[in-house]
Design an enzyme around this catalytic site. Structure first.
Site, mmCIF file in Angstrom:
data_model
loop_
_atom_site.group_PDB
_atom_site.id
_atom_site.type_symbol
_atom_site.label_atom_id
_atom_site.label_comp_id
_atom_site.label_asym_id
_atom_site.label_seq_id
_atom_site.Cartn_x
_atom_site.Cartn_y
_atom_site.Cartn_z
ATOM 1 C CG HIS A 5 -7.963 -4.261 0.362
ATOM 2 N ND1 HIS A 5 -8.482 -5.379 -0.236
ATOM 3 C CD2 HIS A 5 -8.719 -3.223 -0.059
ATOM 4 C CE1 HIS A 5 -9.509 -5.040 -1.009
ATOM 5 N NE2 HIS A 5 -9.679 -3.728 -0.915
ATOM 6 C CD GLN A 26 -2.922 1.087 0.095
ATOM 7 O OE1 GLN A 26 -3.288 0.015 -0.367
ATOM 8 N NE2 GLN A 26 -3.316 2.254 -0.389
ATOM 9 C CG HIS A 42 -14.243 -3.016 -0.005
ATOM 10 N ND1 HIS A 42 -12.878 -2.826 -0.152
ATOM 11 C CD2 HIS A 42 -14.459 -3.127 1.336
ATOM 12 C CE1 HIS A 42 -12.304 -2.817 1.055
ATOM 13 N NE2 HIS A 42 -13.245 -3.015 1.977
ATOM 14 C CG ASP A 69 -11.597 -4.830 -3.731
ATOM 15 O OD1 ASP A 69 -12.374 -4.450 -2.835
ATOM 16 O OD2 ASP A 69 -10.519 -4.256 -3.990
ATOM 17 C CB SER A 82 -5.741 0.048 2.734
ATOM 18 O OG SER A 82 -6.400 -0.946 1.972
ATOM 19 C CD GLU A 138 -14.553 1.093 -3.101
ATOM 20 O OE1 GLU A 138 -14.197 0.019 -2.576
ATOM 21 O OE2 GLU A 138 -13.784 2.043 -3.302
ATOM 22 C CB ALA A 189 -6.127 3.529 1.602
HETATM 23 ZN ZN LIG Z 1 -11.448 -2.918 -1.729
#
Ligand SMILES: [Zn+2]
Length: 314
Positions: A225, A197, A284, A232, A223, A281, A218
């Protein structure tokens, strides 16, 4: 005869003397003329000398002026050298400015980081709220990461195929449940390390600057993630991976209805971007555990609202 001779001699003597006198007079004249010539030449020389002298005077003046100029230069120098005292006076200002700048920088950064981004206390908590205001600790790596046994839109090993064990088990069940209903899902991107990231974000910052970059990417640590609890997904045809066109698809609709049963929520619902910091989103998914997921989805609220955290200012 004697008398005549004496007279002649006397005349000769007299004429001789006059001749001499004349000669003397002539030589005197000549010498006078020479003296005049010499005087003229002397005058000329004098003039030249005068010119020289005047040149010398000029050059002397120039020298003097030159010597004066340096003096004039010196004076500023002196002023400058006096300035050191004034530059000594100024130097504290310069010194003041530099520290004030160097003070500002470390002050500004923590202000941004501490005021707008707080570090979460329990990063390993399953329903942890991570957003643009609430960050994971720097270099946080979640426990029990494991590879997902589900199809992805790409082949090959990648950290993007990983999730935390609790989430991974439920995601595999979710994919299987969708398949039973005739809905095929594909993974797009799950875990993303702080390092990944950071590299990603720094690339965007280099292109667009920090402020713009953070509007669409992000800041490292913020993030979801990175928690290992988010993924995702997209439809089986692989179209619209993490893109707006995924909205309104059969797969998106199925997830909206069924994700909570497996402990997942659509983390960034439509019209909640002022709270979540992200636009809608539908792809996500975030694992929060079944109880929280069911509660959040039935109430139609966000995770921020559920835990009563401050809305994320965009
Ligand atoms: Zn995402």
């Amino acid at each position: 005869m004697k008398k005549y001779t004496i007279i002649v001699l006397a005349l000769l003597i007299i004429s001789g003397c006059q001749g001499r006198y004349y000669v003397v007079e002539e030589s005197t004249k000549i010498s006078n003329q020479q003296t005049k010539k010499d005087d003229k030449e002397m005058n000329t020389h004098h003039n030249l000398d005068d010119q020289k002298t005047s040149r010398d005077k000029v050059s002397t003046n120039e020298k003097q002026s030159n010597t004066k100029k340096p003096e004039q230069i010196k004076q500023p120098n002196i002023e400058i050298s006096q300035n050191p005292s004034s530059s000594v006076k100024e130097s504290p200002i310069v010194v003041k400015k530099e520290p004030s700048k160097s003070i500002k920088k470390p002050v500004e950064k923590p202000v941004e980081n501490k005021d707008s981004i707080q570090v979460v206390a329990q990063p390993n908590s399953i329903p942890v709220v991570v957003n643009k205001s609430l960050s994971l600790p720097e270099n946080f790596v979640p426990q029990n990461l494991m590879y997902l046994n589900v199809p992805f839109i790409f082949s090959g090993n990648s950290e993007k195929r990983m999730m935390r064990k609790e989430a991974a088990i439920e995601l595999e069940r979710l994919f299987a449940g969708a398949k039973k209903d005739g809905v095929t899902l594909l993974g797009v991107s799950a875990y993303r390390s702080y390092r990944t990231q950071k590299a990603l974000f720094e690339r965007y910052v280099a292109i667009d600057g920090y402020e713009k970059a953070r509007t669409y990417s992000a800041v490292p640590g913020t993030s979801e993630h990175q928690t290992g609890l988010a993924i995702d997904v997209t439809g089986g045809n692989g179209k619209c991976p993490a893109e707006d066109c995924f909205a309104g698809t059969i797969e998106a609709a199925w997830l909206e209805q069924n994700a909570a049963k497996y402990g997942f929520i659509i983390r960034y619902p439509k019209g909640k971007d002022m709270i979540t910091g992200y636009k809608y989103e539908p792809w996500h998914l975030r694992y929060v555990g079944k109880d929280v997921a069911v509660d959040v989805s039935t109430k139609g609220i966000t995770l921020e609202e559920y835990f009563n955290t401050l809305p994320v200012s965009k």
